[in-house]
Scaffold this active site. Structure first.
Site, PDB file in Angstrom:
ATOM      1  N   CYS A 321       0.790  -1.060  -0.122  1.00 20.36           N
ATOM      2  CA  CYS A 321      -0.004  -0.024   0.048  1.00 20.36           C
ATOM      3  C   CYS A 321       0.936   1.340  -0.097  1.00 20.36           C
ATOM      4  CB  CYS A 321      -1.028   0.066   1.328  1.00 20.36           C
ATOM      5  SG  CYS A 321      -0.153  -0.184   2.775  1.00 20.36           S
ATOM      6  N   GLU A 355      -1.858   1.045  -4.615  1.00 18.41           N
ATOM      7  CA  GLU A 355      -1.786  -0.216  -4.303  1.00 18.41           C
ATOM      8  C   GLU A 355      -1.083  -0.906  -5.345  1.00 18.41           C
ATOM      9  OE1 GLU A 355      -3.429  -2.821  -1.048  1.00 18.41           O
ATOM     10  OE2 GLU A 355      -3.466  -0.757  -1.244  1.00 18.41           O
TER      11      GLU A 355
END
Length: 363
Positions: A321, A355
């Site tokens: 992330c 992401e």
């Protein structure tokens, strides 16, 4: 609140260019891009409640100026959350016990059309509140909401039926059931989550041996990936997540996945025979031949010890992330592994957040 929907593709292209540049020193292949719906993609939302004389409403804070602003509709969030926001507040306004000292409302919705509404208060919740909240639940159900109401205050949590919802995710033509517990981590963008699972399944096709996953949460990835491995061993430390994962394993009829409640550090000690754990009674670690590891670390990335642990495995599936800490980890990982596949998942449209996923194979 309006979203710049007409700019979506341009903004996604900029993310792709940034990620491509960051991964360039590590000889990454072309990056696969998985887009998001352009609105109503977020399955959970939290709002502060602002009281003004006899009125109150949802607010958020501008990240740049820290100024509050009123939110009556929220196109980022699911249609179900938006419908609940507009239905809930007029009902709360009818009962003082429900809105007095109410300071926050959290919403958790699912593709399966279920929703949890958590009401947070700066006061002790009484029997009068319970009675009013039960009545609120009944009124919402009469308007076709499949809803759970939860009340929270200092050292108090009141729920009437359950503190979870069961999500149903369509992945490669199969429906997976995932129990999602209130106040626990769940993937915020369900549509992109399905694409992440499909990509991970594709990467690990025809895998030999077993899979290890560190910090598996409610089993989001390990349950979907179990089909590609002889056995799967997964660790998690949060009790509610372990309980949800155990339910999900049974509900999805997965018979080759074992969850153990321990940290990555403890697992490494157990695997290396440094110390024994009562929690591992009945589990023969030596029977596992884990040559693939799955990691989905927090924004800080993997710590140096975990990087060393991960390098012991022939294949690494890494969901990140934060591409900057991913690249920090790749400085070491690229010494032993090459990037076979790379992906960009647009979990958070219209933000700088990226992401990404990497499938790494030992050199």
């Amino acid at each position: 609140m309006q979203l710049p929907i007409s700019q979506y593709n341009e903004l996604l292209q900029k993310k792709l260019e940034k990620l491509t540049a960051l991964l360039h020193p590590f000889n990454a292949p072309d990056i696969q891009v998985f887009d998001s719906p352009t609105s109503h993609y977020r399955m959970r939302a939290e709002f502060r409640i602002w009281h003004e004389q006899d009125d109150f409403y949802h607010i958020m804070f501008d990240q740049a100026t820290l100024q509050r602003y009123r939110v009556d509709e929220f196109p980022i969030a699911s249609m179900l959350i938006n419908r609940m926001m507009q239905t809930l507040l007029p009902l709360l306004k009818q009962q003082e016990v429900l809105h007095k000292k109410l300071f926050q409302i959290d919403y958790l919705s699912t593709l399966s059309n279920k929703i949890i509404v958590s009401l947070l208060y700066h006061k002790t919740l009484t029997e009068e509140w319970e009675s009013a909240a039960k009545n609120l639940k009944d009124l919402l159900e009469k308007q076709d909401f499949d809803v759970q109401i939860i009340g929270r205050a200092s050292k108090q949590k009141i729920c009437f039926e359950q503190d979870y919802v069961d999500e149903v995710l369509p992945v490669n033509g199969r429906n997976y059931v995932y129990r999602q517990v209130e106040n626990s981590f769940t993937q915020p963008n369900a549509t992109v989550n399905c694409k992440m699972l499909e990509w991970a399944i594709d990467c690990t096709q025809n895998s030999e041996g077993d899979l290890l996953e560190l910090y598996c949460g409610n089993g989001n990835f390990s349950i979907a990936l179990a089909q590609n491995f002889r056995k799967v061993l997964a660790t998690e430390i949060a009790k509610p997540s372990v309980a949800a994962a155990q339910f999900n394993i049974a509900e999805n009829k997965v018979d080759n996945l074992q969850i153990i409640r321990m940290s990555a550090e403890e697992f490494t000690q157990a695997m290396n025979g440094v110390r024994a754990f009562n929690r591992l009674k009945g589990i023969d670690l030596k029977s596992y031949e884990c040559n693939t590891i799955f990691v989905d670390p927090p924004r800080a990335g993997l710590d140096p010890d975990t990087v060393k642990l991960v390098q012991n495995y022939d294949r690494i599936l890494y969901i990140s992330c934060n591409p900057h800490t991913l690249c920090d980890n790749l400085v070491e990982l690229s010494k032993t592994h090459r990037i076979e596949k790379a992906a960009l998942f647009d979990q958070f449209p219209y933000t700088d957040h990226m992401e990404s996923g990497l499938w790494l194979i030992r050199k």
